[in-house]
Design a protein around this motif. Structure first.
Motif, PDB file in Angstrom:
ATOM      1  N   SER A  71      50.908 -22.389  18.516  1.00 31.54           N
ATOM      2  CA  SER A  71      50.062 -21.365  18.946  1.00 31.54           C
ATOM      3  C   SER A  71      50.443 -20.333  19.975  1.00 31.54           C
ATOM      4  O   SER A  71      51.205 -20.843  20.784  1.00 31.54           O
ATOM      5  CB  SER A  71      48.610 -21.739  19.123  1.00 31.54           C
ATOM      6  OG  SER A  71      48.137 -22.747  18.308  1.00 31.54           O
ATOM      7  N   THR A  72      49.877 -19.005  20.216  1.00 27.78           N
ATOM      8  CA  THR A  72      50.308 -18.202  21.200  1.00 27.78           C
ATOM      9  C   THR A  72      49.384 -16.997  21.753  1.00 27.78           C
ATOM     10  O   THR A  72      48.383 -17.032  20.859  1.00 27.78           O
ATOM     11  CB  THR A  72      51.655 -17.357  20.688  1.00 27.78           C
ATOM     12  OG1 THR A  72      52.193 -16.758  21.814  1.00 27.78           O
ATOM     13  CG2 THR A  72      51.274 -16.345  19.615  1.00 27.78           C
ATOM     14  N   ILE A  73      49.380 -16.892  22.915  1.00 26.54           N
ATOM     15  CA  ILE A  73      48.297 -15.855  23.160  1.00 26.54           C
ATOM     16  C   ILE A  73      48.990 -14.613  23.084  1.00 26.54           C
ATOM     17  O   ILE A  73      50.181 -14.474  23.830  1.00 26.54           O
ATOM     18  CB  ILE A  73      48.330 -16.082  25.052  1.00 26.54           C
ATOM     19  CG1 ILE A  73      47.413 -17.640  25.184  1.00 26.54           C
ATOM     20  CG2 ILE A  73      47.193 -15.083  25.479  1.00 26.54           C
ATOM     21  CD1 ILE A  73      47.256 -18.115  26.577  1.00 26.54           C
ATOM     22  N   ALA A  74      48.291 -13.910  22.326  1.00 27.58           N
ATOM     23  CA  ALA A  74      48.880 -12.302  22.121  1.00 27.58           C
ATOM     24  C   ALA A  74      48.170 -11.421  23.034  1.00 27.58           C
ATOM     25  O   ALA A  74      46.843 -11.459  23.320  1.00 27.58           O
ATOM     26  CB  ALA A  74      48.417 -12.304  20.625  1.00 27.58           C
TER      27      ALA A  74
ATOM     28  N   THR B 123      60.527 -28.799  31.028  1.00 27.61           N
ATOM     29  CA  THR B 123      60.845 -29.279  29.465  1.00 27.61           C
ATOM     30  C   THR B 123      59.957 -28.425  28.499  1.00 27.61           C
ATOM     31  O   THR B 123      58.896 -28.258  28.610  1.00 27.61           O
ATOM     32  CB  THR B 123      60.692 -30.864  29.338  1.00 27.61           C
ATOM     33  OG1 THR B 123      59.468 -31.106  29.739  1.00 27.61           O
ATOM     34  CG2 THR B 123      61.993 -31.418  30.062  1.00 27.61           C
ATOM     35  N   LYS B 124      60.367 -28.228  27.391  1.00 31.42           N
ATOM     36  CA  LYS B 124      59.919 -27.635  26.269  1.00 31.42           C
ATOM     37  C   LYS B 124      59.070 -28.898  25.522  1.00 31.42           C
ATOM     38  O   LYS B 124      59.845 -29.692  24.927  1.00 31.42           O
ATOM     39  CB  LYS B 124      60.751 -27.127  25.299  1.00 31.42           C
ATOM     40  CG  LYS B 124      60.109 -26.394  23.989  1.00 31.42           C
ATOM     41  CD  LYS B 124      59.611 -25.005  24.156  1.00 31.42           C
ATOM     42  CE  LYS B 124      58.929 -24.147  22.793  1.00 31.42           C
ATOM     43  NZ  LYS B 124      58.035 -23.258  22.990  1.00 31.42           N
ATOM     44  N   ASN B 125      58.067 -28.840  25.198  1.00 27.93           N
ATOM     45  CA  ASN B 125      57.166 -29.901  24.581  1.00 27.93           C
ATOM     46  C   ASN B 125      57.409 -29.630  23.050  1.00 27.93           C
ATOM     47  O   ASN B 125      56.575 -28.515  22.496  1.00 27.93           O
ATOM     48  CB  ASN B 125      55.704 -30.042  25.209  1.00 27.93           C
ATOM     49  CG  ASN B 125      54.899 -31.222  24.522  1.00 27.93           C
ATOM     50  OD1 ASN B 125      55.177 -31.551  23.355  1.00 27.93           O
ATOM     51  ND2 ASN B 125      54.111 -31.818  25.275  1.00 27.93           N
ATOM     52  N   GLY B 126      57.814 -30.443  22.358  1.00 25.85           N
ATOM     53  CA  GLY B 126      58.110 -30.202  20.956  1.00 25.85           C
ATOM     54  C   GLY B 126      56.774 -30.360  19.949  1.00 25.85           C
ATOM     55  O   GLY B 126      56.910 -29.640  19.208  1.00 25.85           O
ATOM     56  N   SER B 127      55.724 -30.822  20.278  1.00 30.71           N
ATOM     57  CA  SER B 127      54.772 -30.823  19.768  1.00 30.71           C
ATOM     58  C   SER B 127      53.769 -29.822  19.952  1.00 30.71           C
ATOM     59  O   SER B 127      53.107 -29.248  19.159  1.00 30.71           O
ATOM     60  CB  SER B 127      53.861 -32.389  19.982  1.00 30.71           C
ATOM     61  OG  SER B 127      53.588 -32.696  21.055  1.00 30.71           O
ATOM     62  N   THR B 128      53.394 -29.540  21.304  1.00 29.00           N
ATOM     63  CA  THR B 128      52.653 -28.528  21.521  1.00 29.00           C
ATOM     64  C   THR B 128      53.148 -27.114  21.827  1.00 29.00           C
ATOM     65  O   THR B 128      52.624 -26.125  21.696  1.00 29.00           O
ATOM     66  CB  THR B 128      51.801 -28.790  23.030  1.00 29.00           C
ATOM     67  OG1 THR B 128      52.706 -28.706  24.121  1.00 29.00           O
ATOM     68  CG2 THR B 128      50.944 -30.008  22.859  1.00 29.00           C
TER      69      THR B 128
ATOM     70  N   THR C 114      48.421 -23.090  28.708  1.00 29.72           N
ATOM     71  CA  THR C 114      47.415 -22.739  27.813  1.00 29.72           C
ATOM     72  C   THR C 114      46.080 -23.624  27.678  1.00 29.72           C
ATOM     73  O   THR C 114      45.407 -23.666  26.708  1.00 29.72           O
ATOM     74  CB  THR C 114      47.899 -22.795  26.175  1.00 29.72           C
ATOM     75  OG1 THR C 114      48.399 -24.081  25.835  1.00 29.72           O
ATOM     76  CG2 THR C 114      49.397 -22.001  26.053  1.00 29.72           C
ATOM     77  N   CYS C 115      45.669 -24.136  28.751  1.00 33.67           N
ATOM     78  CA  CYS C 115      44.359 -25.196  28.925  1.00 33.67           C
ATOM     79  C   CYS C 115      44.456 -26.054  27.890  1.00 33.67           C
ATOM     80  O   CYS C 115      43.397 -26.531  26.928  1.00 33.67           O
ATOM     81  CB  CYS C 115      43.131 -24.346  29.022  1.00 33.67           C
ATOM     82  SG  CYS C 115      43.204 -23.034  30.369  1.00 33.67           S
ATOM     83  N   ASP C 116      45.801 -26.754  27.525  1.00 34.19           N
ATOM     84  CA  ASP C 116      45.728 -27.739  26.264  1.00 34.19           C
ATOM     85  C   ASP C 116      45.164 -27.162  24.818  1.00 34.19           C
ATOM     86  O   ASP C 116      44.411 -27.651  24.410  1.00 34.19           O
ATOM     87  CB  ASP C 116      44.930 -28.878  26.731  1.00 34.19           C
ATOM     88  CG  ASP C 116      45.593 -29.624  27.810  1.00 34.19           C
ATOM     89  OD1 ASP C 116      46.771 -29.753  28.018  1.00 34.19           O
ATOM     90  OD2 ASP C 116      44.690 -30.292  28.704  1.00 34.19           O
TER      91      ASP C 116
END
Lengths: 452, 100
Positions: free
Chosen positions: A6-9, A82-87, A126-128
């Protein structure tokens, strides 16, 4: 397969720099009224010194984008980022961070910066998955785009059409049929009556096939009845298949209506998908009974005498509700999560009875707009209430799935395409009245269902 | 051509035991590739891509392919419509003219 996130646009053309997003972030993250601590920062283009609210288009966003290939992670000497692979979120580990601030230089988007209050870096998480800034924006300039969940679910499923189909550039029909058939799956028999769907090659060219499931090309008139027979034969030999039709609005509402109505009345176990591009687009853009009032088509020309279609469109999905089908829904490709939910329900309903899905599908060639604007046109249709998204079941009745409480004037939709560019004030008034009347009508049905 | 376009075998007359004098049945997939229609080509800024999959979601020919840190396009089938560039929430895609 990997993963999408997901991304904030951010839409700069809608942002007037009011700062509500920053207030919300500072409040939620730090319980503070100090917007300088906010992890999202709206800055005025230029030197950023003047922060008074102003004209939309003047503001830029400084926010962690949770990059696919994050530079902050690359430059961090302590492996604290670190880049979290799942979120997909770039996680910051305060225990590992050595406060060197290299990451703030590595990021070209000002997504990670020094929080002067505590002397350490801070960044958006992203507030989880429920960012506080997005609902705080009163202008809709921030959107949290979550359609990645569709990719994560079906992204590696087989596309059941040939890789090359001859749909126009930017064809909404091609988009829709690829998504729909992949979702329905390989145990399907597909019927495509004359129209764009077989025309673009889903039934193949020169002895080849365009579809990886059994596909046939009925007449316009007998699609539903022929498919009903095939489904019954499969049932007789004990094989569970989905009998699916992908028909155009002409093939469903005009020429093929008799067999469609009959199959719906008999409760045949069929999934009938109608791609409504509001005309006979494959044969040269003639009007159909689904063409809206005022629209130019090749048979409702614009000139000295004619000013587009003089009748209103037939509301086919409401007619199907009156068949008391197992499932009836309207959908739009601009709202894919809604469309996928309805596809799932329609597939399940087609094992019990007649499932009817009506999808509004802008036609770049026939409606006269640039191909890349296709999704925007589909979105505007819903945002102006020109198209209503709802679903119907016998138990629940009709219910809106995506009500638009603050609709834009219908001109916002009409002006996106050239088939309406000749409209007079009186014609636009007529269309706006029709939109409101249609809304009142469907609302009454929804309220009746709610009351029960 | 991408791998995922060939996972299921297409209908096999012999396996299905269908008499071949009944009616002609097409068993081979159309080889037509619309990539040569393009007058503009999508180019992804790999630094800007956040892998939200919006391009994949709205690509009519479904030619979007996932890479480790970004999404890219199969140019054999991409028709160059530009929906991906218009819809990308991070504006990571630009359309550039195809020139010889």
């Amino acid at each position: 397969m990997g993963q999408a996130y997901s991304t904030i646009a951010f839409d700069p053309s809608a942002c007037d720099g009011c700062g509500e997003c920053m207030k919300a972030c500072a409040r939620v993250k730090f319980d503070s009224a100090d917007v300088s601590r906010s992890l999202i920062q709206i800055v005025k283009s230029g030197d950023g010194a003047d922060m008074r609210p102003g004209t939309p288009g003047e503001f830029e966003l400084a926010l962690c984008r949770q990059c696919g290939d994050p530079k902050c992670v690359t430059v961090c000497p302590a492996a604290a980022l670190t880049k979290n692979g799942s979120t997909g979120v770039i996680d910051w580990d305060p225990a590992k961070c050595v406060d060197c601030l290299l990451c703030t230089l590595g990021c070209s988007y000002a997504g990670i910066s020094l929080d002067a209050e505590v002397g350490r870096v801070s960044k958006c998480d992203t507030c989880d998955g429920n960012p506080a800034c997005v609902p705080a924006c009163p202008h809709g300039a921030l959107r949290y785009v979550t359609t990645s969940r569709i990719y994560n679910e079906v992204g590696d499923w087989e596309d059941l059409f040939a890789p090359g189909l001859a749909g126009c550039q930017g064809c909404n029909t091609e988009l829709l049929m690829r998504h729909a058939l992949r979702r329905v799956g390989p145990d399907t028999v597909l019927a495509t009556p004359p129209g764009c769907v077989p025309g673009m090659g889903s039934v193949g060219f020169n002895g080849t096939t365009g579809t990886k499931v059994p596909v046939f090309h009925p007449l316009l008139t007998n699609t539903a009845s022929m498919l009903a027979g095939i489904k019954r034969q499969y049932k007789r030999v004990g094989r569970d298949i989905t009998a699916m039709a992908i028909a155009g609005d002409g093939g469903a509402s005009d020429v093929g209506f008799q067999s469609l109505s009959g199959a719906a009345e008999r409760g045949e176990q069929i999934l009938f998908l109608v791609i409504d591009n509001e005309g006979y687009m494959n044969t040269g853009m003639q009007r159909s009974s689904c063409t809206p009032f005022g629209a130019w088509t090749s048979t409702t020309p614009v000139g000295e005498h004619g000013q587009g279609k003089t009748q209103d469109a037939k509301n086919l999905p409401l007619i199907m509700v009156n068949h008391r089908c197992e499932y009836v829904a309207t959908a739009s490709t601009a709202f894919m999560e809604d469309l996928y939910d309805k596809l799932d329900k329609a597939i399940a309903a087609s094992k019990r009875g007649f499932a009817y899905l009506h999808v509004y599908s802008p036609c770049t060639t026939g409606w006269r707009f640039p191909g890349d604007r296709n999704i925007e046109v589909a979105r505007k249709a819903v945002e102006t209430n020109f198209v209503l998204l709802w679903e119907y079941t016998q138990n629940r009745g009709l219910r809106f799935t995506r009500p638009v409480n603050d609709p834009a004037p219908v001109t916002e939709y009409l002006k996106t395409m050239a088939r309406f560019k000749h409209l007079s004030e009186a014609q636009i008034d007529h269309i706006q009245r029709k939109v409101e009347e249609n809304l009142r009508f469907v609302k009454r049905m929804a309220e009746m269902a709610d009351a029960e | 051509m991408s791998e995922r376009h060939h996972r299921y075998p297409t209908f096999d007359l012999k396996v299905a035991n269908v008499p071949d004098d009944l009616c002609p049945v097409a068993t081979e997939l159309s080889p037509m590739m619309p990539g040569d229609w393009r007058s503009f080509r999508p180019v992804v800024d790999r630094d800007k891509c956040v892998k939200c999959a919006v391009c994949w979601l709205y690509c009519p020919v479904q030619c979007v392919e996932e890479h480790a840190a970004w999404f890219d396009f199969n140019l054999d089938t991409c028709k160059g419509c530009g929906i991906c560039a218009t819809e990308c929430p991070q504006r990571a895609i630009v359309m550039i003219p195809e020139v010889k």
